[in-house]
Write a protein that holds these residues in place. Structure first.
Motif, PDB file in Angstrom:
ATOM      1  N   ILE A 137      -4.821   9.436  -4.088  1.00  0.00           N
ATOM      2  CA  ILE A 137      -3.757   8.816  -4.882  1.00  0.00           C
ATOM      3  C   ILE A 137      -3.100   7.655  -4.142  1.00  0.00           C
ATOM      4  N   SER A 138      -3.239   7.610  -2.819  1.00  0.00           N
ATOM      5  CA  SER A 138      -2.637   6.509  -2.061  1.00  0.00           C
ATOM      6  C   SER A 138      -3.274   5.165  -2.403  1.00  0.00           C
ATOM      7  N   PHE A 139      -4.488   5.203  -2.989  1.00  0.00           N
ATOM      8  CA  PHE A 139      -5.166   3.970  -3.362  1.00  0.00           C
ATOM      9  C   PHE A 139      -4.858   3.528  -4.794  1.00  0.00           C
ATOM     10  N   ALA A 140      -4.206   4.384  -5.557  1.00  0.00           N
ATOM     11  CA  ALA A 140      -4.061   4.124  -6.991  1.00  0.00           C
ATOM     12  C   ALA A 140      -3.163   2.938  -7.304  1.00  0.00           C
ATOM     13  N   SER A 141      -2.195   2.640  -6.456  1.00  0.00           N
ATOM     14  CA  SER A 141      -1.228   1.573  -6.754  1.00  0.00           C
ATOM     15  C   SER A 141      -1.641   0.211  -6.226  1.00  0.00           C
ATOM     16  N   LEU A 142      -2.806   0.116  -5.581  1.00  0.00           N
ATOM     17  CA  LEU A 142      -3.215  -1.140  -4.952  1.00  0.00           C
ATOM     18  C   LEU A 142      -3.788  -2.120  -5.969  1.00  0.00           C
ATOM     19  N   GLN A 143      -3.552  -3.388  -5.713  1.00  0.00           N
ATOM     20  CA  GLN A 143      -4.119  -4.467  -6.514  1.00  0.00           C
ATOM     21  C   GLN A 143      -5.355  -5.016  -5.808  1.00  0.00           C
ATOM     22  N   SER A 144      -6.225  -5.658  -6.558  1.00  0.00           N
ATOM     23  CA  SER A 144      -7.452  -6.194  -5.988  1.00  0.00           C
ATOM     24  C   SER A 144      -7.183  -7.496  -5.232  1.00  0.00           C
ATOM     25  N   VAL A 145      -8.134  -7.864  -4.389  1.00  0.00           N
ATOM     26  CA  VAL A 145      -8.027  -9.105  -3.623  1.00  0.00           C
ATOM     27  C   VAL A 145      -8.037 -10.307  -4.561  1.00  0.00           C
ATOM     28  N   GLU A 146      -8.756 -10.207  -5.678  1.00  0.00           N
ATOM     29  CA  GLU A 146      -8.802 -11.304  -6.645  1.00  0.00           C
ATOM     30  C   GLU A 146      -7.433 -11.627  -7.227  1.00  0.00           C
ATOM     31  N   ASN A 147      -6.561 -10.627  -7.280  1.00  0.00           N
ATOM     32  CA  ASN A 147      -5.208 -10.833  -7.796  1.00  0.00           C
ATOM     33  C   ASN A 147      -4.224 -11.256  -6.703  1.00  0.00           C
ATOM     34  N   GLY A 148      -4.756 -11.593  -5.539  1.00  0.00           N
ATOM     35  CA  GLY A 148      -3.913 -12.081  -4.465  1.00  0.00           C
ATOM     36  C   GLY A 148      -3.366 -11.017  -3.543  1.00  0.00           C
ATOM     37  N   ALA A 149      -3.798  -9.773  -3.685  1.00  0.00           N
ATOM     38  CA  ALA A 149      -3.288  -8.684  -2.837  1.00  0.00           C
ATOM     39  C   ALA A 149      -3.853  -8.802  -1.422  1.00  0.00           C
ATOM     40  N   GLN A 150      -3.043  -8.422  -0.454  1.00  0.00           N
ATOM     41  CA  GLN A 150      -3.459  -8.394   0.943  1.00  0.00           C
ATOM     42  C   GLN A 150      -3.225  -6.977   1.483  1.00  0.00           C
ATOM     43  N   ASN A 151      -4.134  -6.091   1.125  1.00  0.00           N
ATOM     44  CA  ASN A 151      -4.005  -4.684   1.516  1.00  0.00           C
ATOM     45  C   ASN A 151      -4.490  -4.486   2.946  1.00  0.00           C
ATOM     46  N   SER A 152      -3.745  -3.678   3.676  1.00  0.00           N
ATOM     47  CA  SER A 152      -4.050  -3.455   5.087  1.00  0.00           C
ATOM     48  C   SER A 152      -5.277  -2.574   5.252  1.00  0.00           C
ATOM     49  N   ILE A 153      -6.130  -2.940   6.189  1.00  0.00           N
ATOM     50  CA  ILE A 153      -7.309  -2.130   6.485  1.00  0.00           C
ATOM     51  C   ILE A 153      -6.906  -0.783   7.075  1.00  0.00           C
ATOM     52  N   VAL A 154      -5.714  -0.740   7.696  1.00  0.00           N
ATOM     53  CA  VAL A 154      -5.216   0.522   8.237  1.00  0.00           C
ATOM     54  C   VAL A 154      -5.019   1.538   7.114  1.00  0.00           C
ATOM     55  N   HIS A 155      -4.525   1.059   5.976  1.00  0.00           N
ATOM     56  CA  HIS A 155      -4.341   1.930   4.811  1.00  0.00           C
ATOM     57  C   HIS A 155      -5.686   2.524   4.398  1.00  0.00           C
ATOM     58  N   TYR A 156      -6.721   1.707   4.364  1.00  0.00           N
ATOM     59  CA  TYR A 156      -8.047   2.192   3.985  1.00  0.00           C
ATOM     60  C   TYR A 156      -8.548   3.231   4.985  1.00  0.00           C
ATOM     61  N   CYS A 157      -8.369   2.951   6.286  1.00  0.00           N
ATOM     62  CA  CYS A 157      -8.841   3.876   7.318  1.00  0.00           C
ATOM     63  C   CYS A 157      -8.121   5.219   7.239  1.00  0.00           C
ATOM     64  N   VAL A 158      -6.791   5.166   7.034  1.00  0.00           N
ATOM     65  CA  VAL A 158      -6.018   6.405   6.963  1.00  0.00           C
ATOM     66  C   VAL A 158      -6.413   7.212   5.728  1.00  0.00           C
ATOM     67  N   GLY A 159      -6.575   6.532   4.582  1.00  0.00           N
ATOM     68  CA  GLY A 159      -6.967   7.225   3.360  1.00  0.00           C
ATOM     69  C   GLY A 159      -8.336   7.875   3.476  1.00  0.00           C
ATOM     70  N   ILE A 160      -9.299   7.142   4.046  1.00  0.00           N
ATOM     71  CA  ILE A 160     -10.640   7.688   4.234  1.00  0.00           C
ATOM     72  C   ILE A 160     -10.613   8.854   5.215  1.00  0.00           C
ATOM     73  N   PHE A 161      -9.776   8.744   6.246  1.00  0.00           N
ATOM     74  CA  PHE A 161      -9.637   9.838   7.212  1.00  0.00           C
ATOM     75  C   PHE A 161      -9.122  11.095   6.529  1.00  0.00           C
ATOM     76  N   MET A 162      -8.126  10.950   5.648  1.00  0.00           N
ATOM     77  CA  MET A 162      -7.566  12.111   4.960  1.00  0.00           C
ATOM     78  C   MET A 162      -8.596  12.760   4.041  1.00  0.00           C
ATOM     79  N   ILE A 163      -9.445  11.932   3.431  1.00  0.00           N
ATOM     80  CA  ILE A 163     -10.412  12.455   2.465  1.00  0.00           C
ATOM     81  C   ILE A 163     -11.643  13.043   3.164  1.00  0.00           C
TER      82      ILE A 163
END
Length: 249
Positions: A137-163
């Motif tokens: 669910i931590s990924f559900a609120s993120l916008q895509s890069v095409e829409n100008g979002a700059q999501n942190s890679i740390v967020h991706y690493c932490v989410g993948i670690f939890m899963i």
């Protein structure tokens, strides 16, 4: 070639490192203990749905297998494309992150014996599913890069670690252990086959359904649906904990 090599290594280990277990003629049945008779009486009670408590618990464990395996199957299907579209990662980098956390998941599996001395199967299931659900669910609120979002890679690493590192390995392994304990001394071959088939079917249905949802709606909707499925699974486990504990002794 890599997968073929893994299969060859697996076959070699099966032939050299594992010992077959042959069925022996069962000894004459002795008198059941009072505790065993009380457990059998409880297991044979009828539920509101017209099936026994024992069969209801088996069905519940199979549904838990479906929800956990189906959810991880959907995330595996969408994970790499999601990393590319929402974090700007290449497939190689995203695959490396998933692989590293997969190794962490192996370490979690190897620690199940230690965790089993501290926690019950029910606690590990609820804890594992909760961590996995929060990671998704931590990924559900993120916008895509095409829409100008700059999501942190740390967020991706932490989410993948939890899963992959904690939630799924511990939660799903505890589900398998609980199912085996509920079956108990009864013949397990057929039931384990049904259990595995249910999980395999979930790995087919969930990803296909998720693909259609992502195509006609959005990938974040998939994450929300998976989160709801896992939350419902946890509610079932919590409400049935006393019954599951009684039949798994």
């Amino acid at each position: 070639y890599f997968m073929a090599s893994l299969c060859v290594v697996t076959l070699f280990l099966l032939l050299t490192g594992f010992q077959a277990r042959y069925r022996t003629t069962p000894s004459a049945k002795g008198k059941k203990s009072q505790r065993r008779m009380e457990q059998d009486e409880f297991a044979n009670r009828k539920t509101l749905f017209g099936i026994t408590v024992y069969n209801a618990c088996l069905l519940g464990c199979m549904l838990l297998n479906v929800s956990t395996k189906g959810s991880i199957g959907s995330f595996e299907t969408m994970g790499i494309s999601f990393a590319e579209s929402h974090f700007g990662l290449s497939a190689a980098v995203a695959g490396t992150i998933v692989s590293i956390n997969g190794m962490v998941g192996v370490a979690s599996l190897l620690s199940m014996s230690f965790l089993g001395r501290l926690l019950t199967d029910i606690q590990m299931i609820i804890g594992g599913i909760t961590v996995c659900a929060v990671g998704i669910i931590s990924f559900a609120s993120l916008q895509s890069v095409e829409n100008g979002a700059q999501n942190s890679i740390v967020h991706y690493c932490v989410g993948i670690f939890m899963i992959y590192g904690i939630g799924y390995p511990i939660g799903h392994t505890a589900v398998i252990g609980l199912f085996s304990k509920v079956v108990g001394r009864r013949p397990q071959g057929t039931l384990q086959g049904w259990f595995a088939s249910a999980g395999s079917l979930a790995r087919i249905i969930f990803p296909v359904t998720s693909g259609y949802i992502a195509q006609y709606d959005d990938i974040t909707t998939v994450f929300i649906i998976l989160f709801v499925v896992l939350v419902i699974s946890n509610i079932f486990v919590a409400m049935s904990s006393r019954t599951l504990n009684a039949l798994s002794q």
